[in-house]
Design an enzyme around this catalytic site. Structure first.
Site, PDB file in Angstrom:
ATOM      1  CB  THR A   1     -20.965   8.135 -17.326  1.00  0.00           C
ATOM      2  OG1 THR A   1     -20.700   6.940 -16.865  1.00  0.00           O
ATOM      3  CG2 THR A   1     -21.236   7.786 -19.155  1.00  0.00           C
ATOM      4  CG  ASN A   2     -16.532   5.380 -15.940  1.00  0.00           C
ATOM      5  OD1 ASN A   2     -16.738   4.500 -15.889  1.00  0.00           O
ATOM      6  ND2 ASN A   2     -16.588   5.990 -15.026  1.00  0.00           N
TER       7      ASN A   2
END
Ligand code: CTP
Length: 210
Positions: free
Chosen positions: A21-22
């Site tokens: 993810t980020n």
């Protein structure tokens, strides 16, 4: 008018307990959806996993992966007047999703990744006359140069250039500063301020020609 706004990160599964993810918090996208709804527009918000409450009068569609986000957006994009892609969509996902938790060994491992769909670029290809398509350019360097490239390559009406990775703005912060560039050559600089009041200004620019 009918707004379609995406927000937050996506999660791309590696195994049942891990994902890629980020740092996107979703705050900018949620603020935009809130501002659009407050201005009286019918607003759909397609959101990746975030810790935020849906703004009032907004229809929230929750998704996890880039593929799910693409599918939900395509269901409603055609009937939307203004689309803002504020989500930080993962560009790559693991080719193989392990059905059981991966066990560690003594050596290194390599994750093989494949491209996800560029949702904004897909929307740019099917954009119909009168529809306004806006994207964000999340950049750590060459902000305006990279943003302009995205504006042209994805067939957008507006790109919102957003420096990320710094201390005072971008993904995690409550504040942000952006520069809006239009396909018609307009350049609007919006200095650092609270994401909610910044969102009101962005919505007002996007609706000004309508
Ligand atoms: N975007 C998208 N689908 C993707 C990746 C990005 O719709 N798979 C959208 C984002 O929501 C944003 C815009 O494209 O509005 C630009 O995203 P950004 O992460 O800045 O750039 P990328 O196009 O992914 O290019 P790069 O990562 O190489 O900078």
């Amino acid at each position: 008018m009918k707004f379609l706004i995406s927000a937050g990160p996506t999660r791309e599964k590696i195994d049942p307990v891990r994902f890629i993810t980020n740092y996107s918090s979703g705050k900018m996208g949620y603020a935009l959806a809130g501002a659009a709804a407050d201005a009286g527009h019918e607003t759909i918000l397609v959101s990746g996993p975030v810790c935020l409450e849906a703004p009032r009068n907004v229809t929230l569609i929750s998704v996890e992966t880039a593929a799910e986000m693409a599918a939900e957006i395509k269901k409603v994009s055609d009937s939307s007047d203004i689309i803002i892609m504020a989500a930080a969509v993962a560009d790559y996902r693991p080719i193989k999703v392990h059905s059981e938790k991966m066990k560690k060994g003594s050596g290194n491992i390599t994750l093989e990744l494949e491209r996800t769909e560029d949702i904004l670029a897909s929307l740019g290809k099917i954009k119909h006359p009168g529809q306004i398509l806006a994207g964000f350019a999340a950049e750590t360097n060459k902000l305006l140069e990279n943003a302009l490239k995205k504006l042209n390559e994805k067939n957008l009406d507006w790109i919102i250039a957003n420096e990320v990775g710094g201390k005072n703005s971008g993904f995690m912060s409550d504040e942000n500063s952006v520069t809006m560039l239009s396909a018609d050559g307009e350049k609007i600089v919006l200095p650092l301020e609270n994401k909610k009041s910044l969102a009101v200004k962005i919505i007002s620019v996007l609706t000004s020609g309508k």
